[in-house]
Design a protein around this motif. Structure first.
Motif, PDB file in Angstrom:
ATOM      1  N   SER A  14       3.776  -9.805  -6.513  1.00  0.00           N
ATOM      2  CA  SER A  14       4.314 -10.124  -5.318  1.00  0.00           C
ATOM      3  C   SER A  14       3.860  -9.101  -4.204  1.00  0.00           C
ATOM      4  O   SER A  14       4.687  -9.515  -2.918  1.00  0.00           O
ATOM      5  CB  SER A  14       5.989 -10.158  -5.469  1.00  0.00           C
ATOM      6  N   SER A  15       3.012  -8.400  -4.550  1.00  0.00           N
ATOM      7  CA  SER A  15       2.734  -7.364  -3.345  1.00  0.00           C
ATOM      8  C   SER A  15       1.368  -6.802  -3.404  1.00  0.00           C
ATOM      9  O   SER A  15       0.871  -6.806  -4.622  1.00  0.00           O
ATOM     10  CB  SER A  15       3.990  -6.366  -3.233  1.00  0.00           C
ATOM     11  N   HIS A  35       3.649 -12.396 -11.894  1.00  0.00           N
ATOM     12  CA  HIS A  35       4.860 -11.902 -12.305  1.00  0.00           C
ATOM     13  C   HIS A  35       5.402 -10.667 -10.989  1.00  0.00           C
ATOM     14  O   HIS A  35       4.439 -10.171 -10.400  1.00  0.00           O
ATOM     15  CB  HIS A  35       4.883 -11.168 -13.620  1.00  0.00           C
ATOM     16  N   GLY A  36       6.519 -10.562 -10.997  1.00  0.00           N
ATOM     17  CA  GLY A  36       7.017  -9.934 -10.213  1.00  0.00           C
ATOM     18  C   GLY A  36       8.390  -9.745 -10.150  1.00  0.00           C
ATOM     19  O   GLY A  36       9.072 -10.635 -10.961  1.00  0.00           O
ATOM     20  N   ASP A  38      10.139  -9.981  -6.767  1.00  0.00           N
ATOM     21  CA  ASP A  38      10.561 -10.726  -5.496  1.00  0.00           C
ATOM     22  C   ASP A  38      10.267 -12.343  -5.533  1.00  0.00           C
ATOM     23  O   ASP A  38       9.363 -12.824  -5.631  1.00  0.00           O
ATOM     24  CB  ASP A  38       9.974 -10.065  -4.283  1.00  0.00           C
ATOM     25  N   ASN A  84      -0.828  -4.407 -13.492  1.00  0.00           N
ATOM     26  CA  ASN A  84      -0.866  -4.116 -12.199  1.00  0.00           C
ATOM     27  C   ASN A  84       0.466  -3.350 -11.771  1.00  0.00           C
ATOM     28  O   ASN A  84       0.284  -2.437 -10.967  1.00  0.00           O
ATOM     29  CB  ASN A  84      -1.539  -4.993 -11.244  1.00  0.00           C
ATOM     30  N   GLY A  86       3.539  -1.547 -10.712  1.00  0.00           N
ATOM     31  CA  GLY A  86       3.803   0.165 -10.939  1.00  0.00           C
ATOM     32  C   GLY A  86       4.700   0.687  -9.689  1.00  0.00           C
ATOM     33  O   GLY A  86       4.662  -0.152  -8.746  1.00  0.00           O
ATOM     34  N   THR A 135      -4.694   2.016 -12.908  1.00  0.00           N
ATOM     35  CA  THR A 135      -4.188   3.280 -13.220  1.00  0.00           C
ATOM     36  C   THR A 135      -3.928   3.939 -11.812  1.00  0.00           C
ATOM     37  O   THR A 135      -3.640   3.400 -10.647  1.00  0.00           O
ATOM     38  CB  THR A 135      -5.174   4.098 -14.089  1.00  0.00           C
ATOM     39  N   PRO A 179      -7.516   3.514  -8.686  1.00  0.00           N
ATOM     40  CA  PRO A 179      -7.677   3.506  -7.083  1.00  0.00           C
ATOM     41  C   PRO A 179      -7.306   4.822  -6.552  1.00  0.00           C
ATOM     42  O   PRO A 179      -6.349   5.638  -7.267  1.00  0.00           O
ATOM     43  CB  PRO A 179      -6.575   2.444  -6.820  1.00  0.00           C
ATOM     44  N   VAL A 182      -4.500   3.246  -1.292  1.00  0.00           N
ATOM     45  CA  VAL A 182      -4.705   1.740  -0.870  1.00  0.00           C
ATOM     46  C   VAL A 182      -3.875   1.504   0.185  1.00  0.00           C
ATOM     47  O   VAL A 182      -2.563   1.945   0.223  1.00  0.00           O
ATOM     48  CB  VAL A 182      -4.734   0.884  -1.982  1.00  0.00           C
ATOM     49  N   THR A 184      -1.186  -0.410   0.788  1.00  0.00           N
ATOM     50  CA  THR A 184      -0.031  -1.376   0.591  1.00  0.00           C
ATOM     51  C   THR A 184       1.287  -0.783   0.757  1.00  0.00           C
ATOM     52  O   THR A 184       1.196   0.232   1.594  1.00  0.00           O
ATOM     53  CB  THR A 184      -0.099  -1.570  -1.060  1.00  0.00           C
ATOM     54  N   PHE A 186       3.086   0.667  -1.258  1.00  0.00           N
ATOM     55  CA  PHE A 186       3.447   1.554  -2.429  1.00  0.00           C
ATOM     56  C   PHE A 186       4.122   2.738  -1.871  1.00  0.00           C
ATOM     57  O   PHE A 186       5.094   3.471  -2.328  1.00  0.00           O
ATOM     58  CB  PHE A 186       2.168   1.882  -3.137  1.00  0.00           C
TER      59      PHE A 186
END
Ligand SMILES: NC(=O)c1ccc[n+]([C@@H]2O[C@H](COP(=O)([O-])OP(=O)(O)OC[C@H]3O[C@@H](n4cnc5c(N)ncnc54)[C@H](OP(=O)(O)O)[C@@H]3O)[C@@H](O)[C@H]2O)c1
Length: 250
Positions: A14-15, A35-36, A38, A84, A86, A135, A179, A182, A184, A186
């Motif tokens: 979702s993001s 999957h997410g 939101d 993914n 996290g 990771t 990574p 990035v 995002t 996050f």
């Protein structure tokens, strides 16, 4: 592995990285389970990709097995699993509330283990499939103010490495994307923005390309960006020097 026609389940779709990776996988011809939490964003992405949206909270210990069953029901199984989703948390460890410790460990580490446990046996039985883990460089070097986050990512990294050894000869590829920084949501969502001048955050599309490239080529690991293997190599070869540099430059 060939991506066209395969079913890919992407958590955290979702993001950010998951969203961009889902678009890349759809472009490459994959059928998607998204999957997410939101629902609105998942529906929007499903509209663009033709994927199946499945909303749920991975902090719920039952969610991984529910998601695996939903993916089986909706898409007839999963060929490519992208673990993914996290969450971060930044600040002094002594100020971290115990429920936040548990939330990070559950979402970042336990949920991908449970999801992989649910989906890997069928991949091994078919002798075909791929499990990718997102990771973080934090898990390879450790980061002050992100002790629990770094520990969850180190755990995920070590889990993936062990699983890769175990899955040798099974026909199933196990890989990690590591990574750095990035572009995002996050950092905003963890409650502390990224404020360093360098390294500059990578565009999310570039990271998604690396992730999908790693799936296609069966790579064991990809750094985003590639130069991040340098501090990891210095830490392995000369830990004293690494700690001195880390203390000096952060
Ligand atoms: N951005 C970076 O600089 C960076 C660097 C290294 C590693 N990473 C890792 O990359 C991965 C993706 O992060 P991102 O940068 O794309 O961040 P993001 O934009 O915040 O996306 C995180 C995704 O994880 C999902 N998620 C979070 N908590 C969840 C929960 N309890 N249950 C279900 N889904 C949940 C979110 O879903 P909802 O939005 O629907 O809640 C969202 O789709 C994470 O594992 C992160 O640790 C990021």
């Amino acid at each position: 592995m060939r991506i066209a026609g395969r079913v890919a389940l992407v958590t955290g779709a979702s993001s950010g990285i998951g969203w961009a990776a889902a678009l890349r996988l759809a472009d490459a011809g994959a059928r998607l389970v998204l999957h997410g939490r939101d629902r609105r964003r998942l529906s929007a992405l499903a509209g663009r990709t033709g994927g199946f949206p499945v909303a749920g909270d991975l902090a719920d210990p039952q969610e991984a097995s529910r998601l695996a069953a939903e993916a089986e029901r909706l898409a007839g199984g999963v060929d490519i699993l992208v673990n993914n989703a996290g969450v971060g948390w930044a600040g002094p460890f002594s100020a971290m509330a115990p429920p936040d410790i548990e939330r990070l460990v559950t979402v970042n580490l336990v949920a991908p283990m449970r999801l992989t446990r649910a989906l890997l046996p069928a991949m091994c039985a078919r002798r075909d499939g791929c499990v990718m883990f997102v990771t973080s460089i934090a898990g390879r070097t450790g980061v002050a103010g992100e002790a629990v986050y770094s520990a969850t990512k180190a755990g995920l990294d070590s889990f993936a490495e062990s699983l890769r050894l175990e899955a040798r000869g099974s026909g199933v590829g196990i890989g990690v994307l590591v990574p750095g920084v990035v572009q995002t949501e996050f950092f905003r969502r963890r409650g502390r923005p990224y404020e360093r001048r360098s390294p500059r955050p990578l565009p999310v599309d570039r990271v998604a390309d690396l992730l999908v490239g790693a799936i296609a080529t069966g790579s064991a690991e990809r750094y985003a960006p590639g130069w991040l293997r340098l501090p990891v190599a210095v830490r392995g070869a000369a830990p004293g020097l690494y700690r001195w540099l880390a203390a000096r430059f952060g």
